[in-house]
Motif scaffolding. Structure first.
Motif, PDB file in Angstrom:
ATOM      1  N   GLY A  37      30.036   4.160  24.425  1.00  7.17           N
ATOM      2  CA  GLY A  37      30.369   2.752  24.312  1.00  7.17           C
ATOM      3  C   GLY A  37      29.944   2.157  22.987  1.00  7.17           C
ATOM      4  O   GLY A  37      29.588   2.871  22.053  1.00  7.17           O
ATOM      5  N   PHE A  38      29.991   0.846  22.967  1.00 10.82           N
ATOM      6  CA  PHE A  38      29.786   0.108  21.733  1.00 10.82           C
ATOM      7  C   PHE A  38      28.712  -0.952  21.883  1.00 10.82           C
ATOM      8  O   PHE A  38      28.534  -1.530  22.955  1.00 10.82           O
ATOM      9  CB  PHE A  38      31.092  -0.575  21.313  1.00 10.82           C
ATOM     10  CG  PHE A  38      32.174   0.406  20.973  1.00 10.82           C
ATOM     11  CD1 PHE A  38      32.305   0.900  19.686  1.00 10.82           C
ATOM     12  CD2 PHE A  38      33.042   0.862  21.948  1.00 10.82           C
ATOM     13  CE1 PHE A  38      33.287   1.824  19.377  1.00 10.82           C
ATOM     14  CE2 PHE A  38      34.039   1.781  21.644  1.00 10.82           C
ATOM     15  CZ  PHE A  38      34.161   2.257  20.359  1.00 10.82           C
ATOM     16  N   TYR A  39      28.028  -1.176  20.781  1.00 11.85           N
ATOM     17  CA  TYR A  39      27.158  -2.328  20.631  1.00 11.85           C
ATOM     18  C   TYR A  39      27.712  -3.138  19.465  1.00 11.85           C
ATOM     19  O   TYR A  39      28.105  -2.578  18.436  1.00 11.85           O
ATOM     20  CB  TYR A  39      25.711  -1.909  20.354  1.00 11.85           C
ATOM     21  CG  TYR A  39      24.978  -1.499  21.604  1.00 11.85           C
ATOM     22  CD1 TYR A  39      24.339  -2.448  22.406  1.00 11.85           C
ATOM     23  CD2 TYR A  39      24.948  -0.171  22.000  1.00 11.85           C
ATOM     24  CE1 TYR A  39      23.674  -2.078  23.563  1.00 11.85           C
ATOM     25  CE2 TYR A  39      24.285   0.208  23.167  1.00 11.85           C
ATOM     26  CZ  TYR A  39      23.652  -0.748  23.937  1.00 11.85           C
ATOM     27  OH  TYR A  39      23.008  -0.379  25.094  1.00 11.85           O
ATOM     28  N   ILE A  40      27.748  -4.454  19.632  1.00 13.78           N
ATOM     29  CA  ILE A  40      28.305  -5.360  18.638  1.00 13.78           C
ATOM     30  C   ILE A  40      27.160  -6.131  17.979  1.00 13.78           C
ATOM     31  O   ILE A  40      26.253  -6.618  18.667  1.00 13.78           O
ATOM     32  CB  ILE A  40      29.311  -6.323  19.299  1.00 13.78           C
ATOM     33  CG1 ILE A  40      30.448  -5.504  19.929  1.00 13.78           C
ATOM     34  CG2 ILE A  40      29.842  -7.332  18.291  1.00 13.78           C
ATOM     35  CD1 ILE A  40      31.331  -6.275  20.875  1.00 13.78           C
ATOM     36  N   VAL A  41      27.194  -6.222  16.656  1.00  8.39           N
ATOM     37  CA  VAL A  41      26.151  -6.930  15.911  1.00  8.39           C
ATOM     38  C   VAL A  41      26.392  -8.428  16.021  1.00  8.39           C
ATOM     39  O   VAL A  41      27.458  -8.928  15.683  1.00  8.39           O
ATOM     40  CB  VAL A  41      26.133  -6.509  14.422  1.00  8.39           C
ATOM     41  CG1 VAL A  41      25.040  -7.256  13.674  1.00  8.39           C
ATOM     42  CG2 VAL A  41      25.966  -5.002  14.281  1.00  8.39           C
ATOM     43  N   VAL A 100      25.127   8.198  17.127  1.00  5.84           N
ATOM     44  CA  VAL A 100      25.420   6.785  16.915  1.00  5.84           C
ATOM     45  C   VAL A 100      26.097   6.645  15.550  1.00  5.84           C
ATOM     46  O   VAL A 100      25.604   7.170  14.550  1.00  5.84           O
ATOM     47  CB  VAL A 100      24.131   5.940  16.968  1.00  5.84           C
ATOM     48  CG1 VAL A 100      24.442   4.478  16.768  1.00  5.84           C
ATOM     49  CG2 VAL A 100      23.409   6.156  18.287  1.00  5.84           C
ATOM     50  N   ILE A 101      27.243   5.935  15.544  1.00  7.86           N
ATOM     51  CA  ILE A 101      28.045   5.811  14.318  1.00  7.86           C
ATOM     52  C   ILE A 101      28.312   4.335  14.029  1.00  7.86           C
ATOM     53  O   ILE A 101      28.842   3.618  14.880  1.00  7.86           O
ATOM     54  CB  ILE A 101      29.386   6.566  14.481  1.00  7.86           C
ATOM     55  CG1 ILE A 101      29.103   8.043  14.783  1.00  7.86           C
ATOM     56  CG2 ILE A 101      30.255   6.407  13.237  1.00  7.86           C
ATOM     57  CD1 ILE A 101      30.299   8.801  15.291  1.00  7.86           C
ATOM     58  N   ALA A 111      29.427  -3.382  14.288  1.00  6.61           N
ATOM     59  CA  ALA A 111      29.250  -2.756  15.601  1.00  6.61           C
ATOM     60  C   ALA A 111      28.822  -1.308  15.387  1.00  6.61           C
ATOM     61  O   ALA A 111      28.712  -0.839  14.255  1.00  6.61           O
ATOM     62  CB  ALA A 111      30.550  -2.814  16.398  1.00  6.61           C
ATOM     63  N   LEU A 112      28.606  -0.614  16.507  1.00  8.91           N
ATOM     64  CA  LEU A 112      28.363   0.827  16.435  1.00  8.91           C
ATOM     65  C   LEU A 112      28.883   1.499  17.690  1.00  8.91           C
ATOM     66  O   LEU A 112      29.006   0.877  18.739  1.00  8.91           O
ATOM     67  CB  LEU A 112      26.876   1.133  16.207  1.00  8.91           C
ATOM     68  CG  LEU A 112      25.839   0.688  17.230  1.00  8.91           C
ATOM     69  CD1 LEU A 112      25.805   1.577  18.459  1.00  8.91           C
ATOM     70  CD2 LEU A 112      24.469   0.673  16.578  1.00  8.91           C
TER      71      LEU A 112
END
Length: 142
Positions: A37-41, A100-101, A111-112
């Motif tokens: 999944g993703f994390y958004i800054v 993690v990218i 995001a990552l």
């Protein structure tokens, strides 16, 4: 995979929809993973975005855990054994390795992509290259 992902994301202009389908796509195509999944800054904190897997941390501070380190360093991080990563955040006790990218728009990290695996040493250099190329497809459409 690259052509399939390009076709999937083509024509979609809503960021959250792109991330949702991207995470589902990877969940369908990658073996031996237990979270993607993703994390958004937002305001210098990572906020949980679309994902496939068990519940996850909602907020991660810069420099904390693998994802927070990625935010701080703005580079891909491959962790063969998360139990040896100082400050690792254990959202799922079954996770043993992680990649993690970072995702950029206009040279700014926005995001990552985070992928966990229940096996050690899951992510090879070939995986890193493939996943970074897939993230570039996403970045082109932002």
């Amino acid at each position: 995979m690259e052509k399939e992902l390009t076709a999937l994301l083509e024509g979609e202009d809503y960021f959250i929809s792109k991330l949702s389908n991207f995470s589902a796509f990877l969940n369908d195509h990658l073996q031996n993973i237990n979270w993607v999944g993703f994390y958004i800054v937002k305001d210098d904190v990572l906020k949980l975005g679309p994902f496939q897997g068990h519940v996850a941390c909602s907020n991660i501070k810069r420099g904390r855990g693998v994802c927070g380190t990625c935010l701080q360093e703005e580079k891909t991080i491959v962790v063969p054994n998360v139990h040896e990563f100082k400050g690792h955040i254990a959202c799922d006790a079954n996770s043993k390795s992680e990649i993690v990218i970072p995702i950029f728009k206009d040279n700014k990290m926005i995001a990552l992509l985070d992928i966990d695996s229940p096996i050690y040493n899951r992510f090879t250099n070939e995986d890193k290259i493939l996943l970074e190329n897939l993230v570039k497809i996403l970045e082109k459409g932002l």
